[in-house]
Design an enzyme around this catalytic site. Sequence first.
Site, short mmCIF file in Angstrom:
data_model
loop_
_atom_site.label_atom_id
_atom_site.label_comp_id
_atom_site.label_asym_id
_atom_site.label_seq_id
_atom_site.Cartn_x
_atom_site.Cartn_y
_atom_site.Cartn_z
N PRO A 101 0.57 -1.59 -0.11
CA PRO A 101 0.08 0.16 0.52
C PRO A 101 0.73 1.45 0.35
CG PRO A 101 0.03 -0.98 1.51
CD PRO A 101 0.79 -2.10 1.24
N ALA A 104 0.99 4.77 3.38
CA ALA A 104 0.96 3.62 4.73
C ALA A 104 2.34 3.12 5.27
CB ALA A 104 0.15 2.31 3.67
N GLY A 105 3.08 3.54 5.93
CA GLY A 105 4.09 2.85 6.31
C GLY A 105 4.56 1.95 6.39
N GLY A 107 6.87 1.16 3.38
CA GLY A 107 8.17 1.08 2.67
C GLY A 107 7.82 1.07 1.63
N SER A 108 6.46 1.32 0.46
CA SER A 108 6.04 1.08 -0.77
C SER A 108 6.74 1.94 -1.61
CB SER A 108 5.37 1.47 -0.81
OG SER A 108 4.94 2.40 -1.32
N ALA A 110 10.76 2.85 -1.00
CA ALA A 110 12.13 2.50 -0.59
C ALA A 110 12.08 0.70 -1.54
CB ALA A 110 12.35 1.64 0.56
N ALA A 111 10.54 0.22 -1.57
CA ALA A 111 10.52 -1.04 -2.01
C ALA A 111 10.54 -1.03 -3.59
CB ALA A 111 9.48 -1.81 -1.46
N ASP A 152 13.95 2.31 6.33
CA ASP A 152 13.30 1.73 5.45
C ASP A 152 14.37 0.87 4.19
OD1 ASP A 152 11.00 2.94 6.78
OD2 ASP A 152 10.25 3.63 4.75
C1 MEV Z 1 9.00 5.62 7.97
O1 MEV Z 1 8.88 4.47 7.70
C2 MEV Z 1 9.84 5.93 9.60
C3 MEV Z 1 10.10 7.15 10.04
O2 MEV Z 1 10.99 7.08 11.22
C4 MEV Z 1 10.65 7.35 8.98
C5 MEV Z 1 12.15 7.87 9.22
O3 MEV Z 1 12.92 6.95 9.67
O4 MEV Z 1 13.21 8.05 8.07
C6 MEV Z 1 9.11 8.00 10.43
#
Ligand code: MEV
Length: 316
Positions: A101, A104-105, A107-108, A110-111, A152
Amino acid sequence: MPAISATAPGKIILFGEHAVVYNQPAIAVPISKVKARTIITANPKRKPGAVKVIAPNVGLDTYLDELPQDEPLAAAIRSVSHTLKLSTIPACDIRITSKIPIAAGMGSGAAVTISIIRALSAFLGVPFSDEQVSKLTYEIEKIHHGTPSGIDNSVIAFNKPVYYIRNQPIQTLEVPQPFTVVIGDTGIQSPTSTTVSNVRNAWRDNPTFYESIFGQIGRIVQDAQRAITGGEFKKLGLLLDKNHKQLQMLGVSSSELDHLVNVAKSAGALGAKLSGGGGGGNMITLVTSESAEQVADALQSEGAVNTIISVISSTI
Ligand code: MEV
């Protein structure tokens, strides 16, 4: 020439997001149930340099030359040719898809970058090492979200659970006893760049207060590492709850995330917190293998648009 393809998993942060940007440790694990994939097919009928970039998830179907320098997919492609000091890439189609997703946190960004760098370096006959892939991806992450900590790109490139401290060599996290998490998606997109810059502005206005929260999160992460290596899962659950409270104090939770955290706990989870940048996106919850389905069902019936049950182990 056969097509060359490469994949990269999603990720979740178990502990320590945001504080990791301020040099505190964090723990993250790859999630291989969702992946980004790049497939490269040579097209010798076109002239060299005619590289087509096709990314249906973001509605892109165009030639590389048409894309600006700061377009993240183009930047990933150019970072490979730049590293190899190539002025032209052989004519090809680069097709990028992802089930991770977006915003949505998980890592899309970076992946996707990692799958492109892996596939293209292999296509050009010089497959890059995990270390090289991670370093190049970090540079592209700066386009995605300004001041990334580097967690990430590290967890996804090395594809292992990590205990991560910014600017330090990556440490693999040992997980002697596997454990189960349920990931619940609020369905609300929230770019990491926004929450990271909100926290940065708040920290600039009140450094003492925010640094004390970052420090408390750092201690939670150290306790969590010990709980994971010692197989103390009740304690690990309580640490998730504690970390969520600190994230609320940073202002990066939302009513939807808080709701799903409470739902998970009422359904029998050992602990829960938001995961990643926050503001929307995903939450995670620690469960026993017996309660995983029940917690996932409760999350879905209370608004999660998707859930993933994942077993976390050293090998993933
Ligand atoms: C993002 O996956 C995590 C954060 O801590 C940002 C980062 O570490 O770059 C919010």
